[in-house]
Design a protein around this motif. Structure first.
Motif, short mmCIF file in Angstrom:
data_model
loop_
_atom_site.label_atom_id
_atom_site.label_comp_id
_atom_site.label_asym_id
_atom_site.label_seq_id
_atom_site.Cartn_x
_atom_site.Cartn_y
_atom_site.Cartn_z
N SER A 134 0.86 -1.18 0.00
CA SER A 134 0.00 0.00 0.00
C SER A 134 0.90 1.23 0.00
CB SER A 134 -0.91 0.03 1.22
OG SER A 134 -1.83 -1.02 1.18
N VAL A 135 0.42 2.28 -0.68
CA VAL A 135 1.22 3.50 -0.78
C VAL A 135 0.28 4.71 -0.81
CG1 VAL A 135 1.31 3.39 -3.32
CG2 VAL A 135 3.08 4.67 -2.08
N THR A 136 0.76 5.81 -0.23
CA THR A 136 0.09 7.09 -0.35
C THR A 136 0.98 7.97 -1.21
OG1 THR A 136 -1.01 6.91 1.78
CG2 THR A 136 -0.72 9.14 0.90
N LEU A 137 0.41 8.52 -2.28
CA LEU A 137 1.15 9.34 -3.22
C LEU A 137 0.69 10.79 -3.14
CD1 LEU A 137 0.96 6.99 -6.34
CD2 LEU A 137 2.87 7.22 -4.73
N ASP A 138 1.65 11.70 -3.22
CA ASP A 138 1.37 13.13 -3.26
C ASP A 138 1.71 13.67 -4.63
OD1 ASP A 138 0.67 13.70 -0.42
OD2 ASP A 138 2.71 12.95 -0.08
N ARG A 139 0.91 14.64 -5.08
CA ARG A 139 1.18 15.26 -6.38
C ARG A 139 2.50 16.02 -6.33
NH1 ARG A 139 -2.79 16.73 -10.55
NH2 ARG A 139 -4.38 16.42 -8.96
N LYS A 140 3.36 15.73 -7.31
CA LYS A 140 4.67 16.40 -7.40
C LYS A 140 4.45 17.82 -7.91
CE LYS A 140 9.20 15.55 -9.46
NZ LYS A 140 9.96 14.61 -10.30
N PRO A 141 5.02 18.80 -7.24
CA PRO A 141 4.88 20.18 -7.74
C PRO A 141 5.48 20.31 -9.13
CG PRO A 141 5.85 20.15 -5.54
CD PRO A 141 5.80 18.73 -6.03
N GLN A 142 4.84 21.12 -9.95
CA GLN A 142 5.35 21.29 -11.33
C GLN A 142 6.41 22.33 -11.41
OE1 GLN A 142 1.93 22.00 -13.78
NE2 GLN A 142 1.38 19.85 -13.77
#
Length: 157
Positions: free
Chosen positions: A149-157
């Motif tokens: 299981s993993v929690t992913l965060d949006r990478k800043p552009q």
């Protein structure tokens, strides 16, 4: 809500079929309510390897992941999943498609086909949800029985 799966030997395909039936229950129509998740998502996790695994028997290994959602049409998504074990390892690249549930627009599934299965890569699927700006995913590998299981965060552009 993340859907929990019971993945006994021989059960992954039955579980996947149940999820897919649930995703398709209801009218098939353009769904404007699915959240926009295009972009690159990053996170780390520990992956569990079963006893019979040729490289990591009965071990967990820290892994980095970058999931790029490069296309989204309504509730459908196209992804490139990049992951590696350890900072100095090369990225493994897998491709897949997914869909948000038509009844619960925060719930999604992604099925991927990577490079030919090897001692460290396998084909499988993610189930999960988009919640408070994060992707929460649970993976099940078809060939070798790995899961995480993993929690992913949006990478800043």
């Amino acid at each position: 809500m993340i859907r929990r799966l019971s993945l006994r030997a021989g059960a992954p395909l039955a579980a996947l079929a149940g999820i897919l039936i649930g995703l398709n229950a209801g009218p098939v129509a353009a769904d404007d309510s699915a959240p926009s998740i295009e972009g690159v998502w990053v996170g780390t996790y520990n992956v569990a390897f079963p006893r019979h695994h040729p490289v990591y028997p009965d071990q967990s290994v820290e892994t980095s992941m970058e999931l790029e959602v490069y296309r989204q049409e309504d509730h459908l998504i196209w992804v490139e999943n990049r992951w590696k074990h350890g900072a100095d390892a090369e990225w493994i690249v897998e491709h897949g498609t997914g869909a948000f549930d038509l009844d619960d627009d925060d719930t999604l599934i992604i099925t991927e086909a990577g490079p030919p299965p090897t001692e460290t890569a396998s084909n499988g699927f993610f189930v999960g949800e988009y919640d408070d700006g994060q992707l929460h995913l649970t993976y099940s590998g078809f060939e070798d029985g790995i899961s995480f299981s993993v929690t992913l965060d949006r990478k800043p552009q």
